[in-house]
Design a protein around this motif. Sequence first.
Motif, PDB file in Angstrom:
ATOM      1  N   ARG A 214      -5.697   7.961  -4.819  1.00  0.00           N
ATOM      2  CA  ARG A 214      -6.037   6.602  -4.404  1.00  0.00           C
ATOM      3  C   ARG A 214      -5.625   5.617  -5.495  1.00  0.00           C
ATOM      4  NH1 ARG A 214      -9.468   5.369  -0.420  1.00  0.00           N
ATOM      5  NH2 ARG A 214     -10.557   3.771  -1.637  1.00  0.00           N
TER       6      ARG A 214
ATOM      7  N   PRO B 181      -4.899   1.383  -6.314  1.00  0.00           N
ATOM      8  CA  PRO B 181      -5.111   0.013  -5.836  1.00  0.00           C
ATOM      9  C   PRO B 181      -3.795  -0.730  -5.676  1.00  0.00           C
ATOM     10  CG  PRO B 181      -5.618   0.166  -8.165  1.00  0.00           C
ATOM     11  CD  PRO B 181      -5.283   1.559  -7.722  1.00  0.00           C
ATOM     12  N   THR B 182      -3.835  -1.801  -4.937  1.00  0.00           N
ATOM     13  CA  THR B 182      -2.692  -2.712  -4.872  1.00  0.00           C
ATOM     14  C   THR B 182      -2.800  -3.721  -6.010  1.00  0.00           C
ATOM     15  OG1 THR B 182      -3.921  -4.110  -3.332  1.00  0.00           O
ATOM     16  CG2 THR B 182      -2.430  -2.477  -2.381  1.00  0.00           C
TER      17      THR B 182
ATOM     18  N   ILE C 215     -10.093  -1.189  -5.840  1.00  0.00           N
ATOM     19  CA  ILE C 215     -10.525   0.204  -5.955  1.00  0.00           C
ATOM     20  C   ILE C 215     -10.118   0.763  -7.316  1.00  0.00           C
ATOM     21  CG2 ILE C 215     -10.302   0.502  -3.453  1.00  0.00           C
ATOM     22  CD1 ILE C 215      -7.814   2.217  -4.005  1.00  0.00           C
TER      23      ILE C 215
ATOM     24  N   GLU D  90      -6.897  -2.228   5.083  1.00  0.00           N
ATOM     25  CA  GLU D  90      -7.929  -1.977   4.081  1.00  0.00           C
ATOM     26  C   GLU D  90      -7.622  -2.722   2.781  1.00  0.00           C
ATOM     27  OE1 GLU D  90      -9.769   1.751   1.469  1.00  0.00           O
ATOM     28  OE2 GLU D  90      -8.088   2.054   2.851  1.00  0.00           O
ATOM     29  N   ASP D  91      -8.630  -3.393   2.231  1.00  0.00           N
ATOM     30  CA  ASP D  91      -8.462  -4.100   0.962  1.00  0.00           C
ATOM     31  C   ASP D  91      -8.516  -3.091  -0.180  1.00  0.00           C
ATOM     32  OD1 ASP D  91      -8.343  -5.783  -1.158  1.00  0.00           O
ATOM     33  OD2 ASP D  91     -10.280  -6.760  -0.805  1.00  0.00           O
ATOM     34  N   ARG D  92      -7.397  -2.933  -0.863  1.00  0.00           N
ATOM     35  CA  ARG D  92      -7.326  -1.969  -1.961  1.00  0.00           C
ATOM     36  C   ARG D  92      -7.174  -2.647  -3.309  1.00  0.00           C
ATOM     37  NH1 ARG D  92      -5.157   3.952  -1.259  1.00  0.00           N
ATOM     38  NH2 ARG D  92      -6.394   4.518   0.555  1.00  0.00           N
ATOM     39  N   SER D  93      -7.402  -3.912  -3.377  1.00  0.00           N
ATOM     40  CA  SER D  93      -7.140  -4.638  -4.616  1.00  0.00           C
ATOM     41  C   SER D  93      -8.129  -4.287  -5.724  1.00  0.00           C
ATOM     42  CB  SER D  93      -7.162  -6.144  -4.354  1.00  0.00           C
ATOM     43  OG  SER D  93      -8.416  -6.542  -3.814  1.00  0.00           O
TER      44      SER D  93
ATOM     45  N   ARG E 120       0.810  -1.213   0.000  1.00  0.00           N
ATOM     46  CA  ARG E 120       0.000   0.000   0.000  1.00  0.00           C
ATOM     47  C   ARG E 120       0.845   1.264   0.000  1.00  0.00           C
ATOM     48  NH1 ARG E 120      -4.868   1.809   4.153  1.00  0.00           N
ATOM     49  NH2 ARG E 120      -4.966   3.966   3.428  1.00  0.00           N
TER      50      ARG E 120
ATOM     51  N   ASP F 295      -2.044   7.925   0.689  1.00  0.00           N
ATOM     52  CA  ASP F 295      -2.778   8.622  -0.364  1.00  0.00           C
ATOM     53  C   ASP F 295      -2.151   9.962  -0.753  1.00  0.00           C
ATOM     54  OD1 ASP F 295      -4.492   6.504  -0.279  1.00  0.00           O
ATOM     55  OD2 ASP F 295      -6.105   7.552   0.759  1.00  0.00           O
TER      56      ASP F 295
END
Length: 322
Positions: free
Chosen positions: A216, A218-219, A261, A256-259, A81, A192
């Motif tokens: 923002r 994503p990963t 976004i 936080e799951d950013r996969s 992240r 961010d």
Amino acid sequence: MYLSCNLFIILLAHFVHAEWNTKDFLKREHSLIKPYYGSGLDIPFWQFTGSTIITPNYIRLTDDAPSKRGSIWNLMPLNVRNWELQVHFKVHGNGKLFGDGFAIWYAKEPLIDGPVFGSKDYFQGLAVIVDTYSNHNGPHNHQHPYVSAMVNNGSLSYDHDRDGTHTQVAGCEARFRNFGFDTHLAIRYEKDVLTVSTDMENKAAWKQCFQVTGVRLPTGYHLGISATTGDLSDNHDIISLRLYELDLPDDPQPQEDRSNIIPSAKFFEPPRDHVEDPKPSSLSGIKIFFLMLLGSVAIVACVVLGIMFYQKQQEKSRKRFY
């Protein structure tokens, strides 16, 4: 003696913890450092395309020749992240006019050739673009080379006719071409906040180029770097890429799951009116030459006729006096 043993155990435990805390260390699977090759001719975790040439001392994405495209991409998705990417590069050539430049990518789809400095347009992710084109385009006042960032959700097109100023989130001027010392660029993505810094003055110190909040990303996207030349050209060399995972214990949402976004940015520079370039003439060079020749003949004929008309008028004038 008992106290000394306890102190030794505590120090040993602390050392082991530091050794296994990978967040304090370089992420080698996302880095590119000499020697580049592994056991064979392949670079572990990386794949290169186009005109890219691997040498013992640098990776040349394009040589100083027109119409070249080259890129190198990390095959491992970056599931981090907060990170910082440090790029050691060199741009050099023989021409007084030069271009086009290179781009550093954090993108969803790697290894796709395209018109944006050798990679895909309408991409998803982040591009930090280093534009060296010596004749800048469009209604802006900055000089080149120019470093800018673009955050794209797949719906935006990079506008070469305006040097991308309609879609950039920020940018700065940065001179680095044909220097005899090392040049570096760092991209830091932390909570961010996107910060791009440069080391172009041989001072071994980072100088902030720009900083943008509300970005923002994503990963799971891929790191890459690509370069291109057009009618103008340069050598675009990459010496190393170093990716660090940032250890931020005070990150409010580390889990936080950013996969999934969508890449987005709250801030974009004010849009500029897109004024179309004048359409080029459909006449070929030969047609233009003949038109100019006919025009010259017509002008000479008019001059000759004018002289003849003037001489006749003079003769008539003299006859009236006899």
